[in-house]
Each structure stands twice: as C-alpha cells, then as structure tokens.
Design a protein around this motif. Structure first.
Motif, PDB file in Angstrom:
ATOM      1  N   ALA A 197     -41.730-125.906 -43.933  1.00 33.08           N
ATOM      2  CA  ALA A 197     -40.436-125.219 -43.898  1.00 33.08           C
ATOM      3  C   ALA A 197     -40.147-124.468 -45.188  1.00 33.08           C
ATOM      4  N   ARG A 198     -41.053-124.562 -46.168  1.00 31.73           N
ATOM      5  CA  ARG A 198     -40.799-123.907 -47.448  1.00 31.73           C
ATOM      6  C   ARG A 198     -40.962-122.389 -47.339  1.00 31.73           C
ATOM      7  N   ASP A 199     -40.290-121.712 -48.251  1.00 30.77           N
ATOM      8  CA  ASP A 199     -40.333-120.246 -48.227  1.00 30.77           C
ATOM      9  C   ASP A 199     -41.721-119.694 -48.535  1.00 30.77           C
ATOM     10  N   TYR A 200     -42.493-120.390 -49.403  1.00 36.47           N
ATOM     11  CA  TYR A 200     -43.790-119.796 -49.721  1.00 36.47           C
ATOM     12  C   TYR A 200     -44.730-119.842 -48.530  1.00 36.47           C
ATOM     13  N   ALA A 238     -43.535-119.341 -45.456  1.00 44.54           N
ATOM     14  CA  ALA A 238     -43.045-118.166 -44.727  1.00 44.54           C
ATOM     15  C   ALA A 238     -43.577-116.888 -45.363  1.00 44.54           C
ATOM     16  N   ALA A 239     -43.648-116.887 -46.710  1.00 44.21           N
ATOM     17  CA  ALA A 239     -44.172-115.704 -47.397  1.00 44.21           C
ATOM     18  C   ALA A 239     -45.621-115.474 -46.981  1.00 44.21           C
ATOM     19  N   GLN A 271     -46.955-116.380 -44.183  1.00 42.19           N
ATOM     20  CA  GLN A 271     -46.952-115.898 -42.798  1.00 42.19           C
ATOM     21  C   GLN A 271     -46.601-114.419 -42.732  1.00 42.19           C
ATOM     22  N   THR A 272     -45.600-114.039 -43.516  1.00 45.83           N
ATOM     23  CA  THR A 272     -45.178-112.642 -43.421  1.00 45.83           C
ATOM     24  C   THR A 272     -46.175-111.686 -44.052  1.00 45.83           C
ATOM     25  N   ARG A 273     -47.140-112.203 -44.838  1.00 46.92           N
ATOM     26  CA  ARG A 273     -48.145-111.251 -45.275  1.00 46.92           C
ATOM     27  C   ARG A 273     -49.392-111.357 -44.409  1.00 46.92           C
ATOM     28  N   GLU A 293     -51.252-114.070 -43.375  1.00 47.36           N
ATOM     29  CA  GLU A 293     -52.333-115.007 -43.655  1.00 47.36           C
ATOM     30  C   GLU A 293     -52.708-115.769 -42.386  1.00 47.36           C
ATOM     31  N   GLU A 352     -52.015-123.218 -49.048  1.00 43.52           N
ATOM     32  CA  GLU A 352     -50.599-123.192 -49.411  1.00 43.52           C
ATOM     33  C   GLU A 352     -49.965-124.572 -49.251  1.00 43.52           C
ATOM     34  N   ASN A 387     -50.012-128.690 -52.253  1.00 45.62           N
ATOM     35  CA  ASN A 387     -48.683-129.162 -52.601  1.00 45.62           C
ATOM     36  C   ASN A 387     -48.365-130.519 -51.993  1.00 45.62           C
TER      37      ASN A 387
END
Lengths: 361, 692, 475
Positions: C367-370, C372-373, C375-377, C379, C388, C392
């Motif tokens: 659920a973290r933004d990175y 989502a980041a 996904q939006t690029r 990957e 990713e 972590n």
C-alpha cells in the motif's frame, strides 16, 4: 455470523478430508503394506506371496477406493481368501450369524483393528485420549494463567527490570524443547544420583529416593503431584514462554496506544489503566495464540508421554507409527487433525467475540 | 487552590527547557520557553513540525514519557508548580482541572469500551459520582457537543462513529469535569475541512460557555486566527514571537513570522504576479542548532558576528504583551516589500492533451462481516468530463471519498474505466491497463505522490531510484549517459548532486518530495498528476516545492493535474478548478469563476470552511451539518442534498429524486445543481477582503 | 591417571565463594520480588510511568537489593572465569574438568574474541549488525551462536576422543574419569563421562554441533526461498492464487509436526522415492527465485540480463541435479538419501510459516506510495515484489530467520529424539538425548550434556533475534 461459521466449517471439512487422505496415502505406500503383510502373515514371504496376501486382504484396490471405504462412503470390499473363506472389510470380528453391514468406515464408527495392541482401535484410542485429557487439562490450568500474568506484568512497563527478567525467562523457556526440559527436570528432581533428591533424602525430608517420580506410569491409576508434576511442568514450560511473549508484545503495543495516554491524562491511576483499559485489548491476540498452541501441545504431549512413559494419545501414536499399525495411526491422525481444526475454529470465533471492532463491522 | 487569584494567569510557563535523553546524547526539544494564559483566554501555539509545540503541551500534562525530562524552568497551574508534583497529585488534576484533546480521534478512544463508559469514568474518578449520575451527565455533555441521538452514541463503540463524531466525543470527554484549562493538540488535522469547521465552531462556543482557557496547538495559522486570542510562534524549540493574534498577524516583529506569512498562499497571492517566497534552507536538527539565533542561517536580516554571538532573549515589543526573540526587531523596516519577489510571465496554454468524456468507474465490494453479505457497487467516479491543455494547471478539489484518487488511478492505468473515454494525446487509453501501455505513453503521464515519507523506496539510494526510472523509460544509451541525466535531474529539482548517493532516510520531507518530482520528470512527462504533493509538508517548505513544480511546468510546458483539498493553494496556482463531491464533478470553471459567485452550494461551504490567516479577510460562516456520506451508500438524487443549505430554494423534492443536470453558465462555467439561474445569480461572495 | 574433579585445583577456594554468592543472590532476588509486590499493592510505583523521572536511580530497600544481586552475579561470573582461565595456566589434572574443557575450546575463544572485537570496533559502519553490539541481549545471543558456529568449524581440533570409538570400562562412566590404559598421545580422560556404549560424551557433543549447523541454517535458507517465492505473489496479487496457496499452507500447518515426521521420515518413504519428488519441487525454488530476481532487474539491459540469468541457471540447475536427483555429472553436489529425507521434511515443515509472514508483510508494504510509483512507471510485478517490497521487509524476515534456525534445530532434535532419519552412530544431539534418557535417573550426564548444548544454541538464536528486533525498531 452464522454464515461465517458455516464457511469456516466447510473449509475445515475440506482440510480434514485433504489431510486424512494424505495420511492414508502415506501410510498405505507399497513398502508399508509389504511390511504389514510380512508382520501379519510371515516374515519370510516372497514378493509373489506378499502380493497375493495383499490382494486377498483387500489392499490391491486403488488407493482412492480404499480411502473411501475407510471413510465409509463406499461399501467395504468383499472377497475370498486363498482357502476359500469369505473375506471382507466389514466381515472381520462380526459375531457369527449376523449380517455384516455394507459400509464400515469411520463414519459408521468403525475404526478398524489395531495390529499392535490387538484390540479395536476405538478402545485403545478412547483409553489413551482419556489419559491425555487429564494431562492437557492440568497443562492448561498451569500454563494459561501463568503465562498471561507473566506477559501482562512484563508488558505493562516495557524496558523495566521486571520486564527484562521475565522476558529473558520467557525466551529461555521457548529455547527449551520438551525433550530438553524433561531430561533436565528428571535429572534435577527425579534422579537418585544427581540433582536435589539425594540431598533431600539425606536430610530425611523425603520418604522415597527421589522427590518427583521420573515416570508417570503410576499416574494412569491415580494422579498425584509427585507423579504428574514433572510431565505437566515440562509441557507447560514451553508454552508459557511462547504465550507470555505474545502477551507481552500485545501488552506493550497496547500500552503505547493513544487511548492509554487519554486514560492516563483523564486522571486514571496506573493500576486502573492496566486493569480497565489495557487488559481487554491486550488479551485479544494471546487468546488466538493459546488456541493455535494446540498443535504444539500435541507435539509436547507426544514427547512427554514417551519420555515419562505415560500411555496416553502421544505414546499410542508413537507405538502405532513405530510398528506400522496403519489403522491406529490413521485414527490418531484423524484425532490430531480434528483437534487442530476445532481449536482454529474456536480461535476465529472467539477473536470475533472479543474484538468489538470486528463483531459489529 | 484557595490561594489562587482568578486575575492571575491560570497557566504560567517560565523558562521551560525540555530534553529527550537517548543512548547517544541529550536532545534538547524545548529551550527557554515562557508563556502565560489568562483565565478564559485561548492561546495559540504555532510552528512547523519538530518545533517543540506538542512537547510543551505534554510537559504541561507532565506526560513526557520515559526519555523526556524537564531540565529547567517551571510550569505553574493556578499558582502551583506542576514540575514538582507527585504522580498522585497529578492524577487529581489531570482530567478534572486540565484536559487534553489530540490529533487522532480514533486512536484516542479505547476501542473495546463503550463511549458512555469512557465518558462516565471521568466524574466517577474525580468527583466520586455514582455511575448512573455520571452516565446522565455524559448524556447531557454529548448533547452539548451537538451529537444527534445521545443515547445511541453512549452505547456505541468508537469504531461505529465517524471521525468527526469521534472528535466530538473526545471533546466531550475533556469537558466532563469542566476543566479550567483545555489543551488541544492539532485537534482537526486528521479531519476534512468541512468537518473541521464544525469542530472549530464547537470549540469556540464551548470555550465561551464554560469559560475554559485553551492552549491550542496547530500548524495552521488560519485556524489559530479563528480560534485564539493570543499566539505564540515557535521555531526550533524556542518561542520566537508572542502577542495578541491580530497584532502578530499584522505587525509581526520577528523575521521568521514574517517569512512564514510570506510563504503561505493568502488571497491575493498569484503565481505569476505575486509568487510566494519560500524560506531558504532547512529546519535545523535539534542537536545541530546554530549558535545564537536559531533562525539566523535562514534569515534575510542576518548579521554575522551579532546574531550568532550569544543566545538571544525575548525582547518586549510595544503592544499588547507583545515580545520577539530578535536582536534587530527595532532596526528592521517591517513594511518594506520583499526584495526577492520576481514576477513571472503567464504561461500560454496550448493544445488539448487530455480529454475525458463521461468517465465512470464503479467498484463492486462485498459488504457485511466476513465477506458474506451481498455485493454492492461503489460509484467512485460518475460521468466525469473535462479536458486539459498543454501547459495548463487544472486543480481537482474535494474532500476524502470524493473520488479524486480513483480518477488518478484510472488515468494512470492502474485501474481501467468502467465506461466512458480517456483521450491521452491521440490515444484512447480508458481500457488499457498500464502493462499494455507503451513506454512512451507511460513516461508521458507520471505522478507525484502525497506522502513524502512513503514516496521513495527506503532501501535504495536516491540516484538509483532515478536511474531506474530512466532505464524503464528507455532514456539514455549507456549507464554513464543515464548517470549524467540523473545528475541533471537533481539539478533541475535544485538538490545538490551529492544527494545521489544518499539513502532516503537522510533526506528531509521536502527533499524527498523533490526527488519524487525528479523521478516523475525522468521521462520528460507531459502530463503530471500531483496528488496532494505538498499537503504533508510544512508551510515554509510547501512554497518551495510548489514553486519548483511550476518552474518545471514552465520549462516543459507540462499539463499539471493538481489534486488537493486545500483551496488556498489551489487558488494560488491553478488556472482552472474542478470541484468533486462523492464521485460527481459539482462545479468546474476557471479559478476566478469558481472562487466567485455564483457557487455550487458545496463550493460555497468549502470556501467558507477554509481558515485564512489574514485578519483583513471577512468570511461568511457556513457550517455544514452532518458528515460526508459514504460512497458505498450515497444519498439518492443530488449527492450533496443531505447537507445543502440551499435545498429549500428548489421546488418540490427534486434534489432528493433526481441527479441535477450540469448548467453551463457564461464563460463555460459549469455547475451541477438544481438551483435556478436567478437564485444562483443572487449568491453573495463568501470571502471579502476588507479595505485596509 | 587420576580422575578429574569438576573445578580442579582452584575448586576448594572458589566453590565456597560461588555457593555463598548464590545463596545471597537467591535471598536478594526473593526479597526484591516481595518489595516490588508491596510497592504494587500500595500503588506507590506509579512514578515510572510518564512523568519525568528526575532521580536516575531509585533508592531505598529495592535499590540496595538490586545492587546486592548485581554484585553477586558479577562474583559468580568472575569465579567461573577464573576456573576457566585455570585450564590455561595449571598443569595436567589440576585443571579440572571445566579447565580442560575451556582449554580444548581455545580455537573457539580466539575466533570469538577476534570476531566480536572487530565487530565492536567497527560497529558504526556495520549497519544493523553493528547496532546489535549496543544491545546486551543481542550481544549475548550472538556470542552463544558464534560459540557453536566456531565449535562446529573447529570440531576436529576440539574433540578429545573419537566420537564413535568405544573404550573398555568407560560405559556410563562419570565425568572426568580417566581412560583405562590410554595409549601414547591420546587424551587421558572422558571429560564429560561416557555414554551407554562407552563413547566420549564431550566429543560427541562437539561433533553434534557440527551436524546441527550443517543442516539447520541450510534448511532454513531453503524454507525461506520457498516461502518468499510463494508468499510474494500471494500477498501482492491476492485473489484466487492467494486463496489456494494460503489453503495449502494452512493444510501443512494444521498437521502436528511429529505426525508429519513419522509419516515422512521413514526408510519406507525413502524406498518409494517420495523425498526425491519433494526435493525436485522444493529445490527448484531457489533457482526460480534468483532467475526471476535478475531477470526483473536487468530486463532493460538484455546482454547483462542474459549473463546473470544464464549463470544462475547453469549453477543452479547443476546443483539442483546433484542435490535432488544425485545426478550431478561432475560429482560435486550430492546428498545422502537419508539426509535428503530429513532435509526435505524440515524445509517442507518450515516453508508455510515463512509463507505466512512474507504474505502478511507484502500486504502491508504494497500500500506504500513507492510501490504505486513503481506501478505507474510500468514496472513488472516481479520487479516490484523483489526489488521494491522484499528489501523493505528484510527487518522482520531477518528476525524470523534467526528464530527459525532455532526452531529447525529443535525439529532436528525432535527427529533424533524419536530416532527418525538418523543412524544409531550419529552424534547428533537429539538422538544422544534419546539414547541417554533410558538410564536418565541413574546416569544423567549422557543426556544432560547434549540437552544443555541444544538449549544454549537455541537460546542464543532466540536472544539474537530479540536483540535484532529491538535494534531494528529503534532509529
């Protein structure tokens, strides 16, 4: 809620079927059957003789069919033995003159014949479960309150001396499997040559040679503290550490919550904060842990009953497994799987009841 | 208590210093802090995160935890020194004479206890009241905080209430014993603006009704202006300016206060003609504070050898108990216009790059416990139509649950649309998930995320993360080439090149957000969706990050879709605005059209709810009743009809039956409302700037 | 040769000191508990919560008792240290059993001092491992674990007798007994006594450490590979895949472990070749894991991708053939069928637990933004999961890894205890305990020694895990 329980029970039945089938498959592997044939008929059989013995005893059918028969959803096999007598799964040990039933699996209450104990499985199982029941009962009585108290005490003030001492104790007990703690206890308290017993005997403080008894065989006739204390303690100890750590983790987490601060800044005294605000929230998680502890307790029971020679469920399981007693082993697995699944169900339902957030969501 | 004279301050903090002790070192959190609160007075404590304002509040409650310690100074409450009290004495005072309200209402209530029991506990402990009397009192107070159906609420568990209701309960709990002092620590930060407005009104009214003194902690200057009589501005563990709210807001005498006001978007600020001025540099870490004035290194009026020579005391300033921690307070020309302000040219708008038509996004969710019950359809987006042009900033405004994030997901391709069309450049992308989009399309549309602490992968260096984006977008031919490009991107977002080797945890929030922006522009993005990019940052950093975004926009002629709930910043930077409520676009037009009448009733309320930190602004107070309905269970007809104050102006029960049509007013201004054109025309502006 | 006493020449001086100190300690601890309870009953101990504790140390009776306890513990430790040092200084039999044992372990001590010394010296540069040096609990745990690791490494230099050799007259002999008629150059005593087959308990314990540390960490690594490779997609994609995998994991977890072992670890099972099928499946996971790991990372750079994935596949499949099917053409990789059976069973039992943890962590982190980041690029899902999310999740996974090695050690002991999958000769701790328990109440030492050894290793691992957890939460 009802739907939830029904779904859970559905999954449970599916799990139980899958697990029993796995056990059935593994116990009925060709090498096991060969061993069975040799031990039941003659140890010096040729391979062909083994095959024919198996065929005439109904073991030649596909494994799924036999599983279904054992379960009692297919009619039991029938056939004739090499000397022409009628044979069949349901024919065994039926008094002469009665018509044998068509189905005789565990659903009909027919658990089969134990080759080790030379008795019906259900009898052996009933007796041994009775013994184990007492053991479990005492383990629970010792384990649950102790571990919860320890956990709450160490968790209510994280980092305090009490916490550090109790945490170390809890870690130490979780590092001590039953076969280690049992051995140490026996050496310490039930050895005529080592530990404290020789010293106590010298001082004349105990009548016998040892403080505790190193076996629990006599406990099957009558429980006393001296013959039952060590087995109970051995099983409980491992669980105490585990549950206490869970309780501590849960308690420390609750104690850092904002609502605990709210309560404190309302002017509630520390004792009241712990008792009224923290405890209920902190005990939700350990409850599930205690319930999920049962598969573990079963492990402990097997080890301890073997170690202390107490003829309960675990001891029976070891005997059955060690001597290729297929029916007995299957029955033991059914019981074990059933216990595990039922406790899981209770744990799920209990969690829902304890936690108002879920109950009414 | 008898020897306390009601004309003396109820709370008097003198030279208070607080430190936290870790294994490595002592970290001073608050130094030499003084302030006093008179009976019935509301004192605002303002500052950026980490300035020590919450620590002061906790010190007053004497609840600093195991590591925090008061190392010097005194806190006198009704004349008695709190710092030397025993735990037993404190217990008597806490909850009865002073009470505290926190930021997270859900976390402040015990999830396993009924509301009534939690409320009744207070008088039972402090006044020895019987349980039934206490419950009766609780019922009365619950009614006092304007909660409907008190009996039901008393028997409910916290999770059954909405955020706004929970915060009202926390307030009720604080009032149970009619305390003399109420400490509010960011009480509305976790709430939506329209809900916040209701809570603020309530707090003010109750303060007057019970004569309670208040210590109101907030980072929001506008809110403090609304609620407080006096203010104390904190910076890096010190009070830098204190005084009467109006006076501090209009005649500030500390450079930090001045810089703060210049960096927040007040009405009248404009991104081209009067851009915001951000405060240069960074907030000093508690153990790396500079000698002398803490604000020195970032101050425009800094004089070496003087400002950094010795610790600076508070100097009294003419006015109503006004004081400033600035050596040069009487040398500086406080009325001079800022020197660094550079007006910029307006960016001409180009071709349409993005066009949405009747976009719909429905989710089906299963309701009821344990996934049993029936599945329901959540209409996250309902007939969304708009277009965005090259170089334009389109703001999408709305509160939680309005569907703005869903819209972003659909645009990015993380979800596919249920119905309707999205034209991106010349391509239909409404049903192309991101895996099927080409690297080109993907690199053209990128996103900047809200939470700076979440936007970067914590276990990868900053440089690596940018290079990865370059690799994925197919930028550069070799590793060396991409390395060079990465460094250029760091230049672009004005970060030192050395940051390439750093891990994200070594960066401040604003710096992380810059890296996030650099990453989004790695492939030369033409459309950037910025999802509340600055809402989690401190005000002084907000200006810098917004500026950066707009600079890059100017260079690249990027289309910026700026998602926000903060109308001040929207007014400042956007060209056009789209207001959303429960999945519907209720109003759309140019910034001027939306911020002036006629309004959609929801926009009107939203505008009125936003606190503005300018005493010259006169606002019409419109407080919405009730809560935002859940998207799972929206009201029939107009989505806003449950809270609309204009509903009576519409004949019949039209609002409850029919979703209103979109009315197109002059200049392309769209309003989705049943109100007739005449009624709309009669609306008055919500915000008026009084003549100076 | 004369028999050895436990403490040797120093004993007469130090043992009374230890006894006295122990009695004082016991009294102090009991009194301390009573004082605490009294405080609690009066409600006087509320000061520690919240509020600034101005006094660094609490005074009064409790404080005195604390001091007494600390002093006596220090005294006892000092005495034990002296006895151990005696082994290095005193001649021959006057070293005593403990002195001799301390001396025999000298390579371990050297290695331990060097390792810990360097670690503490450079702790600021060593990340989480370095921070462990600040935690007393973690340090003790690490020292215990390293002790056994070095013991396993230097086992051949430490043992005093052939662990399988049976000497006449040494059956169930007490610790410290001298060997009857030792030949020239042989060690003259059975330090920890003899077992029921007249073998040296000390040497068997040392060799047992080697066996455990050969299997337990490796099995845990494999369990992690399986659990991670399945847990990542289950947590990330959710849905039907998750339902199916979770059902299977719960199926295995619902089995009482001992029953599973009795079914899986038998000679009959080895005959059927089932362990090989298991191995064929389970051992494939590491190869898949690394291939996917490199593939997702270097997809944008095909030459490099081909190199890494190629090397992984060649090495992985080579080892795979050898370990799972005993079909390594070069004969480097192989595994004894019995050992394979034990190994596979332990991996099989452990992996569902890892699966559950990984799945939970992934559901949290995704659920973290990175993410989502990523996904939006655009990957690939596997890149997001492996590069990713997984890095972590490492904190809890490292902690679980330590705990799980301990758990695996316990499982291996259990197997030995029931005599499953081990030869009667084997010096592993579980079977030694089992062999010793029959005469436990008369001759406790053959069972006690391996029991304590096993306990200390698992305790070390648990303490290490606890220290790691605590240190990773700080910061």
């Amino acid at each position: 809620m009802l739907l939830f329980v029904l779904r859970r029970i559905g999954v449970m039945i599916l799990t139980a079927l899958a697990l029993t089938f796995v056990v059935f498959y593994l116990t009925n592997l060709p090498p096991n059957l060969e061993k069975l044939a040799k031990s039941e008929a003659s140890a010096r059989m040729t391979d062909e003789q083994v095959d024919s013995w198996l065929a005439s005893n109904g073991f030649a059918q596909p494994v799924l069919t036999r599983y279904a028969e054992w379960l009692g959803v297919l009619p039991g096999w029938t056939g004739t033995s090499s000397d022409g007598k009628p044979m069949g799964r349901c024919l065994n040990r039926i008094p002469a003159g009665e018509t044998p039933p068509a189905y005789c699996g565990i659903l009909q209450g027919n658990w089969g014949w134990s080759t080790v104990f030379k008795q019906p499985v259900s009898e052996v199982l009933g007796r041994s479960l009775g013994h184990t029941g007492w053991l479990m009962l005492w383990v629970m009585i010792v384990m649950v309150p102790t571990s919860l108290i320890l956990g709450v005490l160490s968790g209510m003030r994280e980092g305090s001396r009490t916490d550090r001492v109790l945490s170390t104790f809890a870690i130490a007990t979780t590092a001590t499997p039953e076969y280690v703690s049992g051995v140490i206890f026996i050496a310490l308290f039930a050895s005529a040559t080592a530990g404290i017993s020789p010293w106590l005997a010298e001082m004349g403080w105990i009548e016998g040679k040892t403080l505790f008894q190193g076996t629990a065989t006599s406990a099957m006739d009558g429980l006393t503290f001296w013959n039952f204390g060590l087995p109970v303690l051995t099983i409980a100890l491992y669980g105490i550490g585990y549950i206490a750590r869970m309780t501590r983790a849960s308690m420390t987490e609750v104690m850092t919550q904002q609502y605990i601060r709210t309560a404190r800044l309302k002017g509630v005294s520390f004792r009241e904060v712990v008792m009224k605000h923290a405890l209920r929230n902190a005990l939700i998680a350990p409850f599930t842990v205690i319930m999920l502890q049962f598969p573990w307790l079963l492990n402990g029971v097997v080890i301890v009953e073997t170690l202390f020679n107490y003829k309960g469920f675990g001891w029976t399981l070891v005997q059955a497994a060690g001597n290729n007693d297929i029916n007995m082993l299957l029955a033991c697995s059914v019981v074990a799987v059933f216990v595990v699944l039922v406790t899981q169900l209770i744990s799920d339902i209990g969690y829902v009841f304890l936690n108002p957030r879920i109950r009414l969501a | 208590m008898a020897d306390w004279d009601p004309s003396k301050p109820i709370l008097e903090i003198e030279n208070l210093s607080i430190s936290f002790f870790t294994r490595a070192r002592e970290i001073p959190a608050v130094m030499d802090f003084s302030c006093s609160v008179m009976p019935g007075e509301a004192m605002g404590l303002v500052g950026e995160s980490g300035c020590g304002k919450s620590t002061v509040a906790l010190a007053v409650m004497r609840d600093l935890g195991k590591t925090g310690r008061i190392v010097a100074g005194s806190i006198r409450f009704k004349g008695r020194d709190l710092t030397t009290m025993t735990e037993a004495e404190l217990q008597k005072i806490r909850g009865s004479e002073m009470a505290m309200i926190y930021q997270e209402p859900m976390a402040s209530l015990n999830p396993a206890m009924k509301i009534g029991a939690q409320l009744a506990e207070v008088p039972v402990i402090h006044e020895g009241m019987s349980k039934s009397d206490a419950w009766a009192l609780a019922r009365q107070i619950v009614a006092d905080v304007r909660l409907p159906d008190p009996d039901r609420i008393l028997n409910a568990y916290p999770h059954q209430l909405s955020g706004g209701q929970q915060q009202r309960i926390v307030i009720a709990m604080a009032l149970m014993s009619k305390p003399a002092l109420l400490i509010l620590d960011e009480p509305t930060t976790a709430l939506d603006v329209t809900v916040e407005a209701g809570i603020v009104d309530l707090v003010k009214a109750l303060g007057e009704k019970y004569g309670t003194s208040m210590l109101f902690i907030s980072h929001n200057l506008g809110l403090v202006l609304d609620v407080c009589d006096r203010i104390c501005v904190m910076y890096s563990g010190e009070a830098v300016e204190t005084g009467n709210v109006e006076q501090v807001f209009t005649e500030m005498r500390h450079p930090y206060t001045q810089a703060l006001f210049r960096s927040i978007p007040l009405p009248g600020a404009d991104k081209n003609a009067r851009p915001l001025i951000s405060i240069p540099g960074n907030f000093p870490l508690p153990h790396e504070r500079p000698p002398g004035c803490n604000f020195g290194p970032r101050c425009d009026y800094f004089q070496a050898g003087r400002c950094d020579a010795a610790e600076i005391p508070m100097f009294p300033v003419p006015g109503d108990r006004h004081a400033s921690r600035c050596l040069r307070w009487d040398e500086i020309d406080w009325t001079a216009p800022p020197a660094k302000r550079v007006a910029k040219e307006k960016l001409p708008v180009g071709e349409v790059v993005l066009k949405m038509e009747d976009l719909k996004k429905y989710y089906s969710v299963s309701t009821g416990a344990f996934g049993g019950g029936a599945t329901k359809v959540v209409k996250a987006n309902e007939t969304l139509s708009f277009e965005a042009r090259e170089g334009e900033t389109l703001a999408i405004v709305g509160e939680s649950g309005c569907g703005k994030s869903t819209f972003a997901k659909v645009l990015m391709g993380l979800e596919t649309a249920t119905d309707g069309q999205i034209m991106l450049f010349d391509e239909n992308v409404q049903s192309t998930p991101i895996q099927k989009r080409g690297a080109d399309t993907i690199s053209q549309v990128q996103m900047v995320f809200q939470n700076p602490f979440d936007t970067l992968n914590p276990s990868m260096t900053v440089g690596r993360q940018i290079i990865r984006a370059l690799e994925i977008f197919g930028v550069g031919d070799s590793d060396a080439d991409r390395e060079r490009r990465m460094l250029e991107l760091l230049d672009l977002v004005k970060l030192p090149r050395a940051f390439a080797e750093r891990m994200p945890r070594q960066l401040s929030g604003g710096q992380k957000q810059r890296v996030g922006i650099a990453r989004a522009f790695a492939g030369g993005a033409k459309v950037v969706v910025a999802d509340e990019p600055v809402s989690a940052l401190d005000v002084s950093v907000q200006a810098a990050v917004t500026d950066l975004l707009m600079d890059i926009q100017r260079q690249n002629r990027t289309t910026l879709l700026f998602i926000s709930h903060d109308l001040s910043i929207v007014r400042y930077l956007s060209d056009r605005v789209m207001v959303m409520y429960l999945g519907h676009v209720v109003e759309m037009g140019t910034t001027d059209q939306v911020f002036a009448p006629p309004y959609h009733p929801y926009t009107e309320a939203l505008l009125s709810a936003v606190p503005i930190a300018d005493p010259h602004v006169e606002k019409k107070r419109i407080v919405l009743e009730g809560e935002i309905p859940s998207a799972v269970n929206p009201p029939p007809g107009c989505p806003f009809q449950t809270r609309c104050r204009w509903k009576s102006q519409v004949p019949g029960n039209l609002c409850e039956v029919e979703v209103p049509p979109v009315q197109v007013l002059e200049g392309g201004h769209q309003i989705k409302c049943h109100l007739s054109a005449e009624v709309l025309a009669k609306m008055e502006p919500v915000i008026k700037i009084a003549a100076e | 040769m004369e028999d050895l006493s436990w403490t040797g020449a120093l004993g007469p001086f130090l043992v009374p000191v230890i006894n006295m100190a122990a009695i004082v300690l016991a009294i102090a601890v009991i009194a301390r508990i009573l004082v605490s309870l009294a405080d609690w009953a009066r409600g006087a101990d509320a000061v520690a919560v919240g509020g600034p504790v101005l006094a660094a140390r609490r005074r009064g009776l409790g404080g005195t008792l604390d001091l007494a306890a600390q002093v006596t513990i220090g005294l006892i430790l000092l005495c034990i240290l002296l006895i151990g040092l005696g082994g290095f200084v005193l001649p021959g039999a006057s070293k005593g059993i403990l002195g001799w044992a301390a001396l025999r372990f000298w390579p371990v001590w050297v290695a331990l001092v060097v390792t810990l010394g360097l670690s503490i010296r450079f702790k600021r540069r060593l990340g989480l491992y370095g921070k462990l040096m600040d935690s007393p609990v973690g340090l003790v745990g690490l020292a215990l674990v390293l002790f056994w690791v070095f013991t396993a490494i230097f086992a051949d230099a430490i043992i005093t007798q052939d662990p399988l050799g049976q000497l006449s007259g040494m059956k169930n002999i007490v610790p410290g007994a001298a060997v009857k008629n030792p030949s020239e150059g042989d060690f003259a005593w059975y330090l920890f006594g003899g077992d029921h087959l007249a073998r040296d308990v000390f040497s068997r314990m040392v060799m047992g450490a080697q066996r455990v540390l050969q299997i337990a960490p490796a099995a845990t690594v494999f369990a992690f590979m399986v659990g991670v490779t399945l847990g990542l997609p289950a947590g990330y994609f959710g849905g039907k895949l998750d339902t199916l995998l979770s059902f299977l994991a719960n199926l295995v977890l619902a089995f009482p472990v001992i029953l599973l072992f009795y079914l899986l670890v038998t000679p009959e099972i080895v005959q059927t070749g089932i362990p090989m099928y298991f191995a064929a499946v389970l051992f494939l996971f590491p190869v898949i894991f690394f291939a996917v790991l490199f593939n997702s990372r270097y997809k944008t750079n095909p030459p490099r991708r081909n190199l890494y994935v190629g090397v992984t596949l060649v090495l992985g499949l080579w080892a795979y053939l050898g370990l799972a099917f005993n079909a390594d053409p070069l004969g480097v990789w192989s595994m004894d069928p019995n050992m394979l059976n034990v190994f596979v069973s332990v991996v099989f039992v452990n992996s569902p637990g890892v699966f559950r943890i990984v799945r939970g962590l992934v559901m949290d982190i995704k659920a973290r933004d990175y993410v989502a980041a990523g996904q939006t690029r655009g990957e690939s899902p596997w890149y997001i999961m492996l590069w990713e999310i997984l890095p972590n999740a490492r904190g809890p996974l490292i902690v679980d890894f330590c705990l799980r090695i301990g758990y695996t050690t316990i499982l291996l002991g259990t197997l030995g205890f029931f005599g499953l999958g081990v030869s009667p000769e084997s010096p592993d701790w579980g079977s030694t305990i089992n062999a010793g328990r029959k005469l436990l109440s008369i001759f406790p030492h053959p069972a006690i020694v391996p029991a304590v050894a096993l306990m200390s290793l698992v305790l070390g691992l648990n303490l290490l895990a606890d220290g790691l957890r605590e240190e990773s939460l700080k910061d």
